[in-house]
Scaffold this motif. Structure first.
Motif, PDB file in Angstrom:
ATOM      1  N   GLY A 150      10.626 -70.465 -20.060  1.00  0.00           N
ATOM      2  CA  GLY A 150      10.479 -69.158 -20.688  1.00  0.00           C
ATOM      3  C   GLY A 150      10.318 -69.180 -22.194  1.00  0.00           C
ATOM      4  N   LEU A 151      10.412 -70.360 -22.787  1.00  0.00           N
ATOM      5  CA  LEU A 151      10.241 -70.501 -24.235  1.00  0.00           C
ATOM      6  C   LEU A 151       9.089 -71.462 -24.494  1.00  0.00           C
ATOM      7  CD1 LEU A 151      13.959 -70.982 -25.291  1.00  0.00           C
ATOM      8  CD2 LEU A 151      12.563 -68.919 -25.469  1.00  0.00           C
TER       9      LEU A 151
ATOM     10  N   ALA B 277       7.588 -60.862 -24.245  1.00  0.00           N
ATOM     11  CA  ALA B 277       7.013 -62.047 -24.876  1.00  0.00           C
ATOM     12  C   ALA B 277       6.959 -61.865 -26.388  1.00  0.00           C
ATOM     13  CB  ALA B 277       5.605 -62.286 -24.336  1.00  0.00           C
TER      14      ALA B 277
ATOM     15  N   THR C  73       9.684 -66.498 -26.909  1.00  0.00           N
ATOM     16  CA  THR C  73       9.679 -66.152 -25.496  1.00  0.00           C
ATOM     17  C   THR C  73       8.223 -65.955 -25.050  1.00  0.00           C
ATOM     18  OG1 THR C  73       9.860 -63.814 -26.029  1.00  0.00           O
ATOM     19  CG2 THR C  73      11.916 -65.005 -25.629  1.00  0.00           C
ATOM     20  N   THR C  74       7.975 -66.314 -23.784  1.00  0.00           N
ATOM     21  CA  THR C  74       6.604 -66.222 -23.269  1.00  0.00           C
ATOM     22  C   THR C  74       6.425 -65.029 -22.333  1.00  0.00           C
ATOM     23  OG1 THR C  74       7.206 -67.624 -21.421  1.00  0.00           O
ATOM     24  CG2 THR C  74       6.255 -68.720 -23.348  1.00  0.00           C
ATOM     25  N   GLY C  75       7.498 -64.304 -22.056  1.00  0.00           N
ATOM     26  CA  GLY C  75       7.405 -63.206 -21.101  1.00  0.00           C
ATOM     27  C   GLY C  75       7.732 -63.647 -19.684  1.00  0.00           C
ATOM     28  N   THR C  76       7.842 -64.943 -19.479  1.00  0.00           N
ATOM     29  CA  THR C  76       8.217 -65.475 -18.165  1.00  0.00           C
ATOM     30  C   THR C  76       9.733 -65.667 -18.137  1.00  0.00           C
ATOM     31  OG1 THR C  76       7.888 -67.753 -18.895  1.00  0.00           O
ATOM     32  CG2 THR C  76       5.980 -66.617 -17.963  1.00  0.00           C
TER      33      THR C  76
ATOM     34  N   ASN D 255       9.621 -61.682 -10.762  1.00  0.00           N
ATOM     35  CA  ASN D 255      10.000 -63.067 -10.495  1.00  0.00           C
ATOM     36  C   ASN D 255      11.072 -63.177  -9.425  1.00  0.00           C
ATOM     37  OD1 ASN D 255       8.347 -64.575 -12.553  1.00  0.00           O
ATOM     38  ND2 ASN D 255       9.324 -63.045 -13.854  1.00  0.00           N
TER      39      ASN D 255
ATOM     40  N   SER E 293       5.755 -55.773 -21.743  1.00  0.00           N
ATOM     41  CA  SER E 293       5.298 -57.164 -21.726  1.00  0.00           C
ATOM     42  C   SER E 293       5.565 -57.905 -23.040  1.00  0.00           C
ATOM     43  CB  SER E 293       3.788 -57.231 -21.450  1.00  0.00           C
ATOM     44  OG  SER E 293       3.491 -56.646 -20.227  1.00  0.00           O
ATOM     45  N   ARG E 294       5.466 -57.184 -24.119  1.00  0.00           N
ATOM     46  CA  ARG E 294       5.577 -57.851 -25.426  1.00  0.00           C
ATOM     47  C   ARG E 294       6.536 -57.113 -26.346  1.00  0.00           C
ATOM     48  NH1 ARG E 294      -0.247 -59.102 -27.927  1.00  0.00           N
ATOM     49  NH2 ARG E 294      -1.464 -59.517 -26.035  1.00  0.00           N
ATOM     50  N   VAL E 295       7.087 -57.833 -27.304  1.00  0.00           N
ATOM     51  CA  VAL E 295       7.922 -57.163 -28.305  1.00  0.00           C
ATOM     52  C   VAL E 295       7.022 -56.283 -29.153  1.00  0.00           C
ATOM     53  CG1 VAL E 295       9.744 -58.853 -28.447  1.00  0.00           C
ATOM     54  CG2 VAL E 295       7.732 -59.138 -29.886  1.00  0.00           C
TER      55      VAL E 295
ATOM     56  N   GLU F   3       8.089 -73.386 -15.661  1.00  0.00           N
ATOM     57  CA  GLU F   3       6.688 -73.675 -15.913  1.00  0.00           C
ATOM     58  C   GLU F   3       6.388 -75.092 -15.441  1.00  0.00           C
ATOM     59  OE1 GLU F   3       7.551 -70.191 -17.734  1.00  0.00           O
ATOM     60  OE2 GLU F   3       8.396 -71.966 -18.669  1.00  0.00           O
TER      61      GLU F   3
ATOM     62  N   ASN G 279       0.873 -64.890 -25.978  1.00  0.00           N
ATOM     63  CA  ASN G 279       0.985 -66.348 -26.075  1.00  0.00           C
ATOM     64  C   ASN G 279       1.245 -66.894 -24.677  1.00  0.00           C
ATOM     65  OD1 ASN G 279       3.659 -65.638 -25.554  1.00  0.00           O
ATOM     66  ND2 ASN G 279       4.506 -67.115 -26.976  1.00  0.00           N
TER      67      ASN G 279
ATOM     68  N   TYR H  92       0.510 -61.344 -22.676  1.00  0.00           N
ATOM     69  CA  TYR H  92       1.725 -61.754 -23.382  1.00  0.00           C
ATOM     70  C   TYR H  92       1.491 -62.105 -24.855  1.00  0.00           C
ATOM     71  CZ  TYR H  92       3.628 -62.156 -18.660  1.00  0.00           C
ATOM     72  OH  TYR H  92       4.047 -61.894 -17.384  1.00  0.00           O
TER      73      TYR H  92
ATOM     74  N   ARG I 228       3.423 -71.043 -16.096  1.00  0.00           N
ATOM     75  CA  ARG I 228       4.040 -70.271 -15.015  1.00  0.00           C
ATOM     76  C   ARG I 228       3.035 -69.946 -13.910  1.00  0.00           C
ATOM     77  NH1 ARG I 228       8.642 -69.409 -12.436  1.00  0.00           N
ATOM     78  NH2 ARG I 228       8.946 -67.299 -11.709  1.00  0.00           N
TER      79      ARG I 228
END
Lengths: 359, 359, 359, 359
Positions: free
Chosen positions: C70-71, C32, C76-79, B4, A357-359, B17, B117, B115, B125
């Motif tokens: 997605g940004l 994200a 990045t938001t993970g979406t 997705n 999910s995350r970096v 979004e 954020n 996430y 989203r």
């Protein structure tokens, strides 16, 4: 695309017909280094197997799982876990009378139409025997989930109109296996048992509902759009034989509420952020929020009844058929470990998915 | 694995979004040579868009879809169909008050936790705006399915406790869009409308149920184990925002029946093999049997209410928030085309999958 | 299943024809919290775009990427990250002469046969224009990989028979973009440039090879059986237009060695376990071993030549066609960023996949 | 995502370690109604098994496949085909000396690093024993493909520097199995045999190349972008143990040509549209064009040599190891059926995929 696999990162593929040589499967994606308790897996299997009491089928199957790969010195190696359960005590002759006939509310007709041929013995691939493989995989999934603090259990919450009178919040999981119905409330379990036994004697069958609860799921599992955690759970449950419906959290009842009644208020507690109520069923926007995940699954009455029924055969001719052999008057008690298995598979998969999910 | 995308052979992937530049998607796997009626697609989109009556949100969005690829001289080319719907009339400022606050029963908290954020403007989203992309793809799926004789429609069958008094079998699909509620029964529709309007005035929201029917599905669609046709439908429906439950055929009610009541007898008719009753909901063993497929989907009341609510913010501090902007008091009328779209996506996918069933 | 997506956890889906409204794609699964350098993405795109020198096509396309989702606030938001590149400066008329004719060694005939119709303008979907989307995604993948210490670069190592005389180990990546051929060795680059220019003037085209190197890949990426790291790299490279061959490590040359020559001895160094030689190309058993991963990719000469060729049309009639418009005499210089992009996509995917290897 | 499955619609999943209880797999997606010739499957397996001549390993394994499901009365039922090959004649003790040592150019080190533990006996999952499962599935794939008129064969075209002197076009497939090398040219086969035998006596190993040809593939198989037919073939081949390179059609040699030399002119023949030359290798734009598909696959020399080698163990200590047991001096003769199997799996998958190309 033939739908014999389930899961993405934690993935079960199964094979096998009820009256072929064996059923079995491959569990792919189980992380390496998991110390497996094989007795626990067999114990879960035994909860599903026939012949546990007089209200389940009297078939005698040992349902012993043999692991063929993926384990070394007691631990998973990260390679696929292959396993088989050999079929025993088959009475294929019990089925010769339905070779050409279409049993009502079974899959005989649709299989024949789809594939042009089918293994008619005992339902073949459409038999719930296939779900034994799910229990094996689900049991391994649970052992993985346990490391994350997740605990999943299910129980019979309704048999026809006999309803468990307490909320899932008040259920003591230790009570579930105290009785052959797997209802965690003694009086209700007794009533259910007696009713099922009566139905059995009359050659009939009966449906009901199972409730499943996942405790300790960390916040953040589940994907937000098509693979919402509850969407994957719904698919998992509807893929079980005889299931007709699924609801989670407030469910169908929640659709009779107003927004002011339904909204779960966030509160700050000693254990962090929680919600005052849990109509959300532990999932918001498809992602776990740390509360208990709860769901109800509706099962139809078993289609095989011990009474004569009219039907037709391949040629459209009218035939009379009656269930022979050894069948369940009520699928619920044996379905409890299957429901648990499917919930575990979904959660193990989303656990692994959450790692990116995350970096 | 981020969920997705939906479908296997007929596959929709979406992005976007609610308050970004655009939403859109890619439809991959639509066979070449399908003559597309673009007006019909826009018409389906218009049924979902805001501002259709005073009981839906008053946001003004034109929701105009632009196709960027995959079509040539009016026909699909077999290459991916890319499309966008640019976002307009955004009032991002409407959301600045919830930047750090977690709205009750929304996905704010879980997104933040998952996430780290999030785009908090309008739900980002997690907004149901994403479903517009599903309607585009579902509309194309329907045009493909029409060649196979399949017709899918949905309607509002319950608003809180106001229930459509007729069976889905007696519904005239032409009646559905005759009223802003999309309930195909005038008196009931009126009662529903008045009730929703009352709820709206009080700043509250309300839930209910949508029924979806697929007619003309050929025998043999669906895969027998994990990807049962109804399992994929369940996932499809539960992936829609605000859905809490799914049932098909006899559903939860069927789980209160005995086997003798529930079994669907096969009969030979002039039109071939059929069943006398249809508790199976058109699906047996996960495979369509040629009868109508019917299902009910339960929606919770919309979480955004126009009343002050207590909640907490990122730091666990208590805050008071109230819905601002333009929201739906009841999601059902606008969810009808979304439910239809998801059913169509599932069936188009299984139609293509069915092509490999036999040599 | 239509093959317009690449990758599993880090996944790119693309759409678009060369002369449609736009090309674009969706990057799904990017974790994200990744701070994106958008200039770097555009810079990578610019290395692929037409018109960079007189030995590449003189088409003028700005190839400007627009991100649609997605940004948020630079991260990045993970979406899903949706993006488009609008098509400009299209000269569709340039292609009317080949509407019904099948250009030799192009995909005209096979598309027509497969789909029954096609967008013939500029190759439609079969045009290498589609690879611009790969460069966008690959550039984002590289920004993710950079956090893990991975660096990937490619360069032209052969044009027809003109061969870069130094090993990839001695290449200075800074030298690659010093010349329009993208060969990191001045004298060789000059010879290549002159040769390509000569070929161009004669209306002909020429092939060659690109070498790609991945440095800093941690030990343990790649899956052991079907998804060996080098198997996924092979597929990635062969999916690029005009590629005819792939080799990694010792490659075809290694198949002319004896085991005693080829085996890479393990040695303990200050930096940990390494191998004395690297015939393995940084991968053993499909899994990265920490050494440099190196591979060569062979490109055929571009099929569109500026000379008259005989061919046939849809009706089997003999026609004469000659390339019109603006084409590349040698695809290699512009293919360097595409090769890099594909390698990056594979490694980003396997990076995310590696997260589930162990409990 | 652990890479133990191959294919999309026709899909093989495998499990098993070389010295565990068994290896096996599941073939999912094989259409119903295919009459299976089980002897042919066993015959293909026997071509891969050890002990066929003195230039292959002298291990004695019967490699007998047992089918557990998916077949009924001689035909496929459309349900998954489960199968096992039990391991026999294991000499696990042969491997105790390498329990902690990392054999050069083997996967010992990378497995240990990736998973933290491994089944070190005989290479475990990294052993080429796993490929027996591919041969089973490939043989079934061929029986499906035969109905479409497709025929696939492979042969040894080079051992180190001894090259088959004739084109694949002039190969008589009947000649392939006339000699233990599987080279369809007597003199060359003899020379290869003698050379391999010499290499064997010196305790060394040697590499080479296999050529694979697919005849009769209908026009239109393959997907145009990422899943180009040759891209999937490349991945398939690189997933075989010891493979270092892949080329198709004109291959690396084609990258030394000019466009005027390389282009395949279309001609109208009595058999329809064909190309005068076939540098394209039967594939244009990723889609089969009806001509023969040809490819070369390079194999490195086997890593296990019968000579002492220095290496290190888990603790970085220097150790000396020498191959014990029974190994192949040259993998090529036994790899021929594996190459064929992988090509068949790719083509069977794309055959099924092609069914959805058009309405």
């Amino acid at each position: 695309m033939s739908g014999n696999s389930f899961g993405n990162l934690f993935r079960l593929s199964t094979f096998g017909e009820s009256h072929g040589a064996a059923i079995g499967g491959i569990i792919d994606g189980c992380p390496a280094g998991l110390e497996l308790n094989l007795e626990e897996i067999q114990r879960d299997l035994d909860r599903r197997k026939p012949g546990q009491s007089r209200i389940t089928t009297q078939r005698k199957e040992s349902d012993e799982v043999k692991f063929l790969s993926g384990l070394f010195e007691g631990k998973t190696t990260g390679t696929p876990i292959g396993f088989v359960i050999f079929n025993e005590n088959q009475k294929s002759k019990d089925y010769s009378h339905i070779k050409d006939a279409y049993r009502p509310s079974h899959a005989d007709y649709t299989y024949d139409q789809k594939y042009g041929n089918r293994d008619y013995r005992g339902g073949g691939r459409s038999s719930a025997r296939e779900t034994a493989c799910r229990v094996v995989a689900g049991s391994i999934a649970q052992q993985l989930l346990a490391l994350e603090g997740v605990n999943i259990f299910a129980f019979v919450s309704r048999v026809k109109d006999i309803v468990l009178p307490i909320s899932f919040r008040d259920v003591d999981p230790q009570m579930i296996d105290n009785n052959p119905v797997r209802c965690p409330h003694k009086e209700t379990a007794d009533a259910m048992f007696n009713f099922i036994d009566e139905v059995r004697k009359s050659g009939n069958t009966v449906g009901g509902a199972i409730t499943c609860v996942a405790q300790g799921v960390p916040v953040g599992w589940g994907e937000p759009v098509f693979d919402k955690l509850h969407a994957d759970l719904a698919k998992a449950m509807l893929s079980i034989n005889a299931v007709k419906g699924f609801e989670y959290g407030s469910g169908f009842e929640g659709s009779r509420m107003l927004g002011t009644e339904h909204n779960d208020k966030f509160v700050q507690t000693e254990d962090g952020i929680q919600t005052a109520t849990n109509h959300s069923g532990g999932i918001q926007g498809g992602i776990s929020n740390g509360s208990d995940i709860n769901m109800n699954i509706a099962f139809k009455p078993v289609a095989t009844i011990m009474q004569a029924q009219h039907s037709i055969d391949k040629d459209g001719k009218r035939v009379e058929i009656a269930g022979k052999g050894r069948h369940d008057p009520c699928v619920l008690p044996r379905a409890v470990p299957i429901v648990e298995a499917m919930a575990r598979l979904v959660l193990a998969d989303h656990f692994l998915r959450s790692k990116s999910s995350r970096v």
